[in-house]
Design a protein around this motif. Structure first.
Motif, mmCIF file in Angstrom:
data_model
loop_
_atom_site.group_PDB
_atom_site.id
_atom_site.type_symbol
_atom_site.label_atom_id
_atom_site.label_comp_id
_atom_site.label_asym_id
_atom_site.label_seq_id
_atom_site.Cartn_x
_atom_site.Cartn_y
_atom_site.Cartn_z
ATOM 1 N N ARG A 1 0.822 -1.220 0.000
ATOM 2 C CA ARG A 1 0.000 0.000 0.000
ATOM 3 C C ARG A 1 0.854 1.267 0.000
ATOM 4 N NH1 ARG A 1 -0.318 -2.180 5.056
ATOM 5 N NH2 ARG A 1 0.671 -0.941 6.688
ATOM 6 N N ALA B 1 1.836 -1.455 -6.741
ATOM 7 C CA ALA B 1 0.414 -1.344 -7.080
ATOM 8 C C ALA B 1 0.250 -1.220 -8.595
ATOM 9 C CB ALA B 1 -0.182 -0.130 -6.373
ATOM 10 N N SER C 1 0.020 -7.472 -5.000
ATOM 11 C CA SER C 1 -0.278 -7.154 -3.609
ATOM 12 C C SER C 1 0.839 -7.607 -2.687
ATOM 13 C CB SER C 1 -1.591 -7.823 -3.189
ATOM 14 O OG SER C 1 -1.472 -9.206 -3.382
#
Ligand code: NAD
Length: 361
Positions: free
Chosen positions: A276, A282, A287
């Motif tokens: 993140r 991303a 992930s």
């Protein structure tokens, strides 16, 4: 005050060693380094202001320059780390490896021999020529066994062959001329300041940039890992207390397949720099860093397994590595993530981590 001559002191292991010598002793340190792509002033930036450190930019193959340094600076000893070190590059262009690793070591031995002939017996007795070598000179192991100091040499790559030749020369100077030489054969190192062509820093930087993480072959090749600070402590143990003429293996009994190493790196990265917080990951639709792992063609002549028996250094010198793999890897990942400027400047010559070493003819 003693002067230690450290060749290759602006490289990965060399710069860590210089830092350790300055921090743990009173010695002066004379670094001789040609400053190739892998050796850089920036690797010593935090200690260059220390009055006990001097960096001489020179080629160890330059006999005149090396002889002048011995004559003028009268070092108590030399730790020879200067080398071309990347196996893949040695496949593409072996000449520089023979020149620096083999002939360069020969020139240093001759320069030291010439100078010792002019000194008194006390200086000759105190002098040490520590040659820093690799476990790769022993070739490849199968599923079992460990490299011992008496394992026959059987190098596979131009890199390890050029190091093997140098090791033989160093030992010959002890037997023939009575020079107080020492040889260390160490397993794979990892830690801060390693040029990002080697597996661990290359994987970290590719991961941070959201690029593929190449794994040679099926990833089953096994390497035995040691944290660079532990190697440096081992080198100084051998330098200070090793018996002249002897060889010592250095290692941390830490075998991992390359696949396991990359997977562990991905897991550490997932914690240190989660997806993140990393737009590059991303952008790839990933992930986890494991999503970037990619199997690529194997290296020609890729040794299957290295594993070092370091019990001689432990029993004779009390050498014990202190850093376990997971702790060392985390420190290494954190260092590369925190030192992006260093990473950029290391690659400022245009190096973009291409695949090397596939040439077969
Ligand atoms: P590195 O490539 O990071 O550094 C090598 C240094 O040698 C650089 O500073 C470079 O500029 C210098 N150099 C190269 N050619 C030179 C020349 N002709 N004259 C003067 N300086 C020159 O390598 P490293 O990983 O720090 O390895 C240091 C030593 O340890 C090498 O001898 C290597 O064979 C040995 N070793 C390395 C490992 C490892 O895993 N990295 C393991 C065992 C042994």
């Amino acid at each position: 005050m003693d002067t230690l001559l450290i060749t290759g002191g602006a490289g990965f292991i060399g710069s860590n060693l210089v830092r350790r010598v300055l921090a743990t002793s009173e010695a002066r340190v004379l670094v001789v380094d040609k400053l190739t792509y892998a050796g850089r002033r920036e690797n010593l930036e935090d200690v260059l202001g220390d009055a006990r450190l001097e960096l001489v930019v020179a080629d160890i193959c330059d006999r005149q320059a090396m002889s002048a340094l011995f004559r003028d600076r009268r070092p108590r000893g030399i730790l020879n780390l200067a080398a071309e070190t990347h196996v893949d590059r040695s496949i593409d262009g072996p000449r520089a490896f023979v020149e620096t690793n083999t002939l360069g070591t020969f020139e240093l031995l001759e320069a030291a021999r010439g100078w010792l002939a002019t000194t008194d017996d006390a200086a000759r007795q105190a002098f040490r020529f520590l040659h820093v070598s690799t476990d790769e000179v022993f070739g490849s192991l199968g599923a079992d066994g460990l490299f011992r100091e008496d394992t026959p040499y059987d190098p596979s790559s131009p890199y390890s062959a050029s190091k093997a030749a140098a090791d033989h020369l160093v030992r010959a100077y002890h037997r023939t001329y009575g020079m107080h030489t020492l040889v260390t054969n160490c397993s794979n190192n990892y830690g801060a300041y390693q040029f990002p062509e080697k597996l661990i820093p290359l994987t970290i930087l590719n991961a941070v940039e959201g690029r593929d993480l190449p794994i040679y072959g099926d990833g089953s090749n096994v390497r035995d890992w040691i944290y660079v600070d532990d190697h440096c402590r081992g080198l100084l143990e051998v330098f200070d207390n090793g018996a002249p003429g002897e060889t010592y293996n250095l290692g941390a009994s830490c075998e991992r397949s390359n696949l396991e190493t990359v997977e562990t790196l991905c897991d550490v990265l997932d914690e240190v720099l989660p997806a993140r917080d990393n737009g590059a990951l991303a952008a790839r639709g990933a992930s986890s860093y494991r999503d970037l792992m990619t199997f690529v063609d194997d290296r020609p002549g890729h040794d299957l397994r290295y594993a070092v028996d370091a019990s001689k250094a432990r029993d004779a010198l009390g050498f014990e590595p202190a850093t376990d793999f997971e702790t060392g890897l985390r420190r290494t990942v954190e260092w590369y993530v925190a030192n992006r400027e260093w990473c950029e400047s290391a690659q400022a010559t245009g190096y973009r981590r291409p695949r090397l070493g596939l040439a077969t003819s």
